[in-house]
Design a protein around this motif. Structure first.
Motif, PDB file in Angstrom:
ATOM      1  N   ARG A  65       2.331   3.217  11.978  1.00 43.35           N
ATOM      2  CA  ARG A  65       1.346   2.402  11.248  1.00 43.35           C
ATOM      3  C   ARG A  65       1.804   0.961  11.080  1.00 43.35           C
ATOM      4  N   SER A 119      -1.904  -0.876  11.359  1.00 50.30           N
ATOM      5  CA  SER A 119      -2.883  -0.206  10.495  1.00 50.30           C
ATOM      6  C   SER A 119      -2.417  -0.192   9.037  1.00 50.30           C
ATOM      7  N   TRP A 120      -1.141  -0.476   8.792  1.00 49.44           N
ATOM      8  CA  TRP A 120      -0.610  -0.642   7.438  1.00 49.44           C
ATOM      9  C   TRP A 120      -0.234  -2.109   7.274  1.00 49.44           C
ATOM     10  N   THR A 136       0.915   2.875  -4.651  1.00 46.42           N
ATOM     11  CA  THR A 136       1.170   1.468  -4.341  1.00 46.42           C
ATOM     12  C   THR A 136       2.402   0.991  -5.110  1.00 46.42           C
ATOM     13  N   PRO A 158       0.828  -1.199   0.000  1.00 43.43           N
ATOM     14  CA  PRO A 158       0.000   0.000   0.000  1.00 43.43           C
ATOM     15  C   PRO A 158       0.869   1.258   0.000  1.00 43.43           C
TER      16      PRO A 158
END
Length: 102
Positions: free
Chosen positions: A87, A92-93, A49, A4
């Motif tokens: 993150r 969260s990532w 990305t 991401p």
């Protein structure tokens, strides 16, 4: 495998392939050390990305984002984030899974 946008690595990131049989680096004719990372300047997509390709042959035009495997030899991969950001620590990532392509 797709990473991401904004990989939370303050220093750099790398994806490295290892031999399944003995956990040594998966050396191939194409690359002596089987690692690809941010320092290699892979192609980043317009949305931020990064698509990474792993296999015996690079998809046409994707050589900058490709790690070679060795036919008949098993492997595993480790994605490392050097200087992981918040993150990464709070999950969260998350990187994408490996997906088979044709």
């Amino acid at each position: 495998m797709t990473l991401p946008p904004d990989v939370p690595a303050e220093l750099f990131w790398s994806l490295t392939l290892y031999e399944a049989e003995n956990a040594s680096g998966l050396a191939t004719e194409e690359r002596r050390y089987p690692s690809l990372g941010s320092r290699d300047k892979p192609v980043v997509n317009a949305d931020g990305t990064i698509d990474l390709y792993v296999g015996p042959k690079a998809p046409e035009g994707k050589e900058a984002n490709w790690l070679a495997t060795a036919p008949g030899r098993g492997f595993f991969a480790i994605l490392r984030l050097y200087g992981p950001g918040e993150r990464a620590v709070d999950y969260s990532w998350k990187p994408g899974d490996f997906e088979k392509i044709k």
